[in-house]
Scaffold this active site. Structure first.
Site, PDB file in Angstrom:
ATOM      1  N   ASP A  71       0.830  -1.213   0.000  1.00 17.64           N
ATOM      2  CA  ASP A  71       0.000   0.000   0.000  1.00 17.64           C
ATOM      3  C   ASP A  71       0.869   1.269   0.000  1.00 17.64           C
ATOM      4  OD1 ASP A  71      -2.115  -1.621   0.088  1.00 17.64           O
ATOM      5  OD2 ASP A  71      -2.827  -1.048   2.098  1.00 17.64           O
ATOM      6  N   GLU A  73       3.855   1.700  -1.032  1.00 21.84           N
ATOM      7  CA  GLU A  73       4.556   1.930  -2.306  1.00 21.84           C
ATOM      8  C   GLU A  73       3.604   2.592  -3.305  1.00 21.84           C
ATOM      9  OE1 GLU A  73       7.869  -1.646  -2.449  1.00 21.84           O
ATOM     10  OE2 GLU A  73       5.784  -2.171  -2.849  1.00 21.84           O
ATOM     11  N   ASP A  75       0.978   4.359  -2.518  1.00 26.73           N
ATOM     12  CA  ASP A  75       0.745   5.726  -2.035  1.00 26.73           C
ATOM     13  C   ASP A  75       1.861   6.666  -2.485  1.00 26.73           C
ATOM     14  OD1 ASP A  75      -1.512   4.858  -0.830  1.00 26.73           O
ATOM     15  OD2 ASP A  75      -0.734   4.900   1.226  1.00 26.73           O
ATOM     16  N   SER A 120     -11.791   9.984  -1.017  1.00 25.15           N
ATOM     17  CA  SER A 120     -10.670   9.424  -0.280  1.00 25.15           C
ATOM     18  C   SER A 120     -10.068  10.533   0.589  1.00 25.15           C
ATOM     19  CB  SER A 120      -9.664   8.901  -1.302  1.00 25.15           C
ATOM     20  OG  SER A 120      -8.762   8.073  -0.666  1.00 25.15           O
ATOM     21  N   LEU A 121      -8.892  10.304   1.129  1.00 24.91           N
ATOM     22  CA  LEU A 121      -8.237  11.342   1.925  1.00 24.91           C
ATOM     23  C   LEU A 121      -6.866  11.628   1.330  1.00 24.91           C
ATOM     24  CD1 LEU A 121      -8.943  10.085   5.563  1.00 24.91           C
ATOM     25  CD2 LEU A 121      -9.754  12.235   4.596  1.00 24.91           C
ATOM     26  N   GLU A 151      -8.684  12.251  14.978  1.00 21.65           N
ATOM     27  CA  GLU A 151      -9.247  10.958  15.403  1.00 21.65           C
ATOM     28  C   GLU A 151      -8.513   9.822  14.709  1.00 21.65           C
ATOM     29  OE1 GLU A 151     -12.990  12.248  13.915  1.00 21.65           O
ATOM     30  OE2 GLU A 151     -12.939  10.864  12.232  1.00 21.65           O
ATOM     31  N   LYS A 153      -7.404   6.808  12.330  1.00 23.68           N
ATOM     32  CA  LYS A 153      -7.723   6.371  10.967  1.00 23.68           C
ATOM     33  C   LYS A 153      -7.844   4.851  11.022  1.00 23.68           C
ATOM     34  CE  LYS A 153      -6.289   6.849   6.173  1.00 23.68           C
ATOM     35  NZ  LYS A 153      -6.653   5.489   5.812  1.00 23.68           N
ATOM     36  N   ASP A 155      -8.282   1.051  10.260  1.00 19.44           N
ATOM     37  CA  ASP A 155      -7.772   0.269   9.133  1.00 19.44           C
ATOM     38  C   ASP A 155      -8.686  -0.933   8.893  1.00 19.44           C
ATOM     39  OD1 ASP A 155      -6.173  -0.488   7.107  1.00 19.44           O
ATOM     40  OD2 ASP A 155      -4.505  -1.191   8.346  1.00 19.44           O
ATOM     41  N   TYR A 264     -17.671   7.820  11.382  1.00 20.59           N
ATOM     42  CA  TYR A 264     -16.871   9.018  11.601  1.00 20.59           C
ATOM     43  C   TYR A 264     -17.214  10.204  10.703  1.00 20.59           C
ATOM     44  CZ  TYR A 264     -14.468   6.322   8.005  1.00 20.59           C
ATOM     45  OH  TYR A 264     -14.185   5.572   6.910  1.00 20.59           O
ATOM     46  N   LYS A 357      -0.348   9.359   7.956  1.00 17.71           N
ATOM     47  CA  LYS A 357      -0.144   7.907   7.894  1.00 17.71           C
ATOM     48  C   LYS A 357       1.033   7.475   8.770  1.00 17.71           C
ATOM     49  CE  LYS A 357      -1.522   5.480   4.687  1.00 17.71           C
ATOM     50  NZ  LYS A 357      -2.479   4.882   3.808  1.00 17.71           N
ATOM     51  N   CYS A 451      13.052 -36.190   9.133  1.00 19.31           N
ATOM     52  CA  CYS A 451      13.318 -35.086  10.050  1.00 19.31           C
ATOM     53  C   CYS A 451      14.667 -34.446   9.714  1.00 19.31           C
ATOM     54  CB  CYS A 451      13.318 -35.601  11.491  1.00 19.31           C
ATOM     55  SG  CYS A 451      13.846 -34.351  12.663  1.00 19.31           S
ATOM     56  N   CYS A 454      17.011 -35.452  12.953  1.00 20.28           N
ATOM     57  CA  CYS A 454      17.413 -36.817  13.323  1.00 20.28           C
ATOM     58  C   CYS A 454      17.150 -37.832  12.210  1.00 20.28           C
ATOM     59  CB  CYS A 454      16.686 -37.244  14.594  1.00 20.28           C
ATOM     60  SG  CYS A 454      14.930 -37.540  14.318  1.00 20.28           S
ATOM     61  N   CYS A 469       7.933 -35.132  13.619  1.00 21.65           N
ATOM     62  CA  CYS A 469       9.003 -36.101  13.832  1.00 21.65           C
ATOM     63  C   CYS A 469       8.589 -36.922  15.061  1.00 21.65           C
ATOM     64  CB  CYS A 469      10.308 -35.355  14.105  1.00 21.65           C
ATOM     65  SG  CYS A 469      11.566 -36.390  14.862  1.00 21.65           S
ATOM     66  N   CYS A 474      14.930 -36.864  19.448  1.00 17.45           N
ATOM     67  CA  CYS A 474      15.470 -36.020  18.361  1.00 17.45           C
ATOM     68  C   CYS A 474      16.145 -34.787  18.975  1.00 17.45           C
ATOM     69  CB  CYS A 474      14.305 -35.621  17.460  1.00 17.45           C
ATOM     70  SG  CYS A 474      14.655 -34.277  16.329  1.00 17.45           S
TER      71      CYS A 474
HETATM   72  S1  IVH Z   1     -13.036  10.740   6.839  1.00 14.73           S
HETATM   73  C1  IVH Z   1     -14.672  12.795   3.050  1.00 14.73           C
HETATM   74  N1  IVH Z   1     -12.235   9.565   9.022  1.00 14.73           N
HETATM   75  O1  IVH Z   1      -9.629   6.201   5.233  1.00 14.73           O
HETATM   76  C2  IVH Z   1     -13.763  12.232   4.096  1.00 14.73           C
HETATM   77  N2  IVH Z   1     -11.901   8.418   6.970  1.00 14.73           N
HETATM   78  O2  IVH Z   1      -7.645   6.571   3.176  1.00 14.73           O
HETATM   79  C3  IVH Z   1     -14.193  10.909   4.505  1.00 14.73           C
HETATM   80  N3  IVH Z   1     -10.896   6.198   7.228  1.00 14.73           N
HETATM   81  O3  IVH Z   1     -11.885   6.323   2.557  1.00 14.73           O
HETATM   82  C4  IVH Z   1     -13.175  10.172   5.237  1.00 14.73           C
HETATM   83  N4  IVH Z   1     -10.731   6.243   9.427  1.00 14.73           N
HETATM   84  O4  IVH Z   1     -12.389   4.706   4.526  1.00 14.73           O
HETATM   85  C5  IVH Z   1     -12.324   9.468   7.691  1.00 14.73           C
HETATM   86  N5  IVH Z   1     -11.624   8.637  11.062  1.00 14.73           N
HETATM   87  C6  IVH Z   1     -11.717   8.561   9.735  1.00 14.73           C
HETATM   88  C7  IVH Z   1     -11.280   7.416   9.038  1.00 14.73           C
HETATM   89  C8  IVH Z   1     -11.377   7.392   7.644  1.00 14.73           C
HETATM   90  C9  IVH Z   1     -10.522   5.528   8.336  1.00 14.73           C
HETATM   91  C10 IVH Z   1     -10.756   5.669   5.869  1.00 14.73           C
HETATM   92  C11 IVH Z   1     -11.917   5.960   4.940  1.00 14.73           C
HETATM   93  C12 IVH Z   1     -11.296   6.665   3.768  1.00 14.73           C
HETATM   94  C13 IVH Z   1      -9.882   6.201   3.855  1.00 14.73           C
HETATM   95  C14 IVH Z   1      -8.929   7.113   3.124  1.00 14.73           C
END
Ligand code: IVH
Length: 714
Positions: A71, A73, A75, A120-121, A151, A153, A155, A264, A357, A451, A454, A469, A474
């Protein structure tokens, strides 16, 4: 201006290749590019190659569910393209991967559109990235400072939920960000997702909320244990376990996976006339919490200086492994919702949020060779020796391949490129081999028939996935038994580590466990690398171990299926270790925690004359074989047994167990007619179902339990 780009050259090259060749081409080019990410001129000249590589990896990740890069790489490649395009807007093309959210579906579920795109973020990896993000956000907002809500993130697998008139009407995966897979039925099995929630009290008629489905580390570990019991190889990480579970065809099975959902983000709201304004993200988390969602309201932190955010990120990363669930970073969000609106979004991510990250815990490497290790019970474990790679701050060079089935299922060959992961406290794991990039020189892993220590013929029973074994003499088994005997949870003899045990075995000083108590310390002092002081310390540690409580000795013997808990139970039922000779299979099974398999193994051990001779030698050497029974505390719970299931909300499970013991009660490890009380926390599973069928078991909620122990303590 966005311009159209011609791919013809690149495509022409690819047309000449077969699938394996082209995959190799993509991978080789990705690796080369990863080495050159600092060379801006090179990147600029090869921007279309970079785009094509990203497209290829997105396809592998989202569509084929079979990524070829770690992941982090990916990114890095993506971040390089974003940066390049930001600095050179004239190079942006309308079909650049940065201009949309990424493809992706499997065919199993119906596709449903999200009410608003699921973005995404943006990622950040260090203080500079955050400072720059803060600078831009302040500039756009026109404010001298912003409030940030930080807060975890999570996984796991991201989800979207739609509630209409307070009812959950739809749940979906992220899909391509515009539409996802309809997994409503599966999501309804997750206990932390309310089927209805009183949004109308906030004037909300329709709402789309976003969150993450997870499996906590403890449940993940247990799930892998269950797989191991069925001779199935483990899953790589909690994330895969969560996203795999969400896509199961049988919704009932989803309920058994102990999934949890954190919510969230409120992505879309349609109000009726009684609109109650929500001023900030942190307040929206509170609202979600009040409505019965598991929002990270207790995990959040508010800051108004980016420097404080940065310090917090570093502190949080340090305690990552102590959290009950996996997180791969933190998300920093501008708190005021009006400011969020002002900052807006790109097609890829909101400008009001950024992910910080943590250090990546995946990497790619190469399988150099496979060694076969003999365990203390004779089990043969194939161990992959890989080209050493740093993962999450630790150098990884050896990884267990578990058993033959794991190797066959993942089709791992010597010389293969591998995706390797070390998720937190999870041991390193081979996620997959990249079969597509083989060049024909890779070799099948051949499992030995004899083995490696032995040479005895290895055996495998029907019920087991491991080869063993059968020779208890042994050398490898003896050494492993001694290593286990001296280990921390057993006799805890510090200074006598693996290396010394192997050395002393080779010298003929240690032929069997009792020899540990007759080591020639004077001679040892004359050996290179053994100072008088360290030898004296070792002698002290060995002497001290003679008075270890009996349960530690029982655990140290390495009897199959007998770990610390069973050892503790056994020691409470005997006055002397050799009393166990008098127990037959049936009487052993009457003891708590002792099932058929465990009873058989204990019976066998104490009916083997060689073991008895060894135990007598230990006794002559001065070891404590008598059981000094724990005077269990007297209290109102004396004679009562307890078991906990599910997550307790008001105290840790260990605290609750201590309270039981402090009041004279006992903790059992499974539901049986010997159990008096089952205390049920959140998301209780099969134990509760089982207990309901036994009339004598009283089922308590956490509050009822607290009342019971509070009353009894008085
Ligand atoms: S906010 C529009 N808050 O991370 C913004 N995302 O790498 C919406 N994720 O697609 C995202 N924890 O699936 C937000 N506390 C958090 C999160 C979070 C995990 C995930 C989410 C997003 C991905 C992006």
């Amino acid at each position: 201006m966005k311009k159209k780009h011609k791919n013809s050259n690149f495509r022409a090259q690819l047309r000449m290749m077969d699938v394996n060749e082209s995959t190799r081409f993509y991978l080789d080019n990705s690796k080369q590019l990863l080495e050159k990410l600092n060379n801006i001129t090179f990147l600029k000249e090869n921007i279309e190659l970079l785009r094509n590589l990203i497209r290829f990896h997105e396809q592998r990740y989202y569509v084929m569910n079979n990524p070829l890069l770690a992941d982090a790489e990916f990114d890095q490649l993506y971040a390089a393209l974003v940066k390049l395009e930001n600095e050179n807007p004239n190079l942006i093309t309308i079909d650049s991967p940065t201009q949309r959210v990424g493809p992706g579906f499997t065919k199993q579920f119906r596709t449903v559109p999200h009410l608003v795109p699921m973005l995404s973020l943006e990622n950040s990896y260090n203080a500079e990235d955050l400072i720059e993000w803060n600078r831009k956000a302040k500039e756009l907002s026109g404010l001298p400072f912003l409030n940030f809500c930080v807060e975890p993130k999570f996984d796991g697998a991201s989800i979207s939920l739609v509630y209409e008139n307070d009812l959950l009407v739809r749940g979906a995966t992220r899909g391509d960000g515009v539409a996802g897979e309809d997994i409503t039925l599966n999501l309804k099995q997750i206990k932390s997702i309310p089927l209805s929630a009183a949004f109308s009290t906030y004037g909300i008629q329709q709402v789309e909320i976003r969150g993450e489905v997870l499996i906590n580390k403890e449940n993940f570990r247990k799930y892998n244990e269950q797989l191991a019991e069925q001779n199935l190889p483990p899953l790589a990480n909690p994330r895969n376990a969560a996203s795999g579970s969400l896509r199961m065809k049988d919704a009932k099975l989803v309920g058994k996976r102990k999934l949890e959902a954190f919510i969230y983000h409120i992505a879309y709201v349609q109000y009726n006339d009684n609109k109650k304004e929500i001023p900030s993200h942190s307040k929206s988390l509170e609202m979600l919490w009040n409505l019965g969602f598991r929002s990270p309201v207790n995990e959040k932190m508010i800051f108004n200086k980016i420097d404080d955010v940065i310090s917090f990120c570093a502190e949080y990363e340090a305690k990552r492994d102590t959290l009950p669930y996996e997180i791969d970073g933190l998300v920093i969000k501008v708190d005021e919702l009006k400011m969020q609106d002002k900052l807006g979004m790109t097609t890829h991510h909101p400008r009001w949020a950024i992910a910080y990250k943590f250090k990546a815990r995946q990497s790619t490497s190469k399988l150099l060779q496979v060694e076969f290790q003999v365990g203390r019970t004779g089990s043969i474990t194939p161990v992959a020796k890989i080209k050493p790679v740093p993962i999450g701050g630790v150098m990884v060079a050896s990884i267990s391949l578990h058993n033959e089935e794991f190797i066959r299922e993942k089709d791992i060959r010597i010389g293969d490129s591998l995706l390797v992961e070390r998720a937190g406290d999870v041991i390193p794991y081979i996620v997959k081999s990249f079969a597509e990039v083989r060049n024909g020189e890779e070799q099948q892993i051949v499992f030995p028939q004899n083995c490696p220590s032995c040479n005895a013929n290895l055996i495998k029973t029907e019920e087991e996935a491991v080869w063993r074994c059968p020779n208890s003499h042994c050398a490898a088994q003896i050494v492993e038994r001694m290593i286990h005997f001296t280990s921390k949870d057993a006799m805890d003899i510090r200074g006598l580590g693996d290396a010394n045990i192997r050395k002393f075995y080779a010298l003929g000083w240690l032929k069997e466990i009792p020899d540990i108590y007759h080591l020639p310390f004077d001679l040892m002092k004359t050996m290179e690398g053994f100072g008088a002081k360290s030898v004296d310390n070792l002698k002290d540690a060995i002497d001290k171990s003679k008075t270890q409580p009996l349960y530690r000795l029982i655990n140290a013997l390495g009897i199959r299926f007998v770990g610390e808990t069973t050892a503790k139970g056994l020691s409470q039922h005997i006055d002397h270790l050799l009393d166990l000779q008098k127990f037959d299979n049936e009487s052993l099974q009457k003891l708590e925690d002792v099932g058929v398999k465990v009873a058989q193994s204990i019976f066998q051990y104490f009916n083997d004359e060689e073991n008895i001779v060894m135990l007598r030698k230990l006794e002559s050497a001065g070891l404590q074989l008598n059981s000094i029974k724990k005077q269990s505390a007297e209290g109102n719970l004396t004679g009562k047994s307890f078991l906990f299931t599910g997550t307790l909300l008001k105290m840790k499970r260990s605290e609750a167990e201590e309270k039981v013991e402090a009041n004279g009660g006992k903790i059992l490890s499974g539901v049986s007619s010997k159990l008096d009380y089952l205390v049920v926390g959140e998301d209780a599973g099969s134990k509760l179902e089982k207990a309901k069928k036994i009339a004598s078991i009283q089922i308590l909620t956490e509050d009822e339990f607290i009342e019971l122990v509070t009353v009894t303590t008085l």
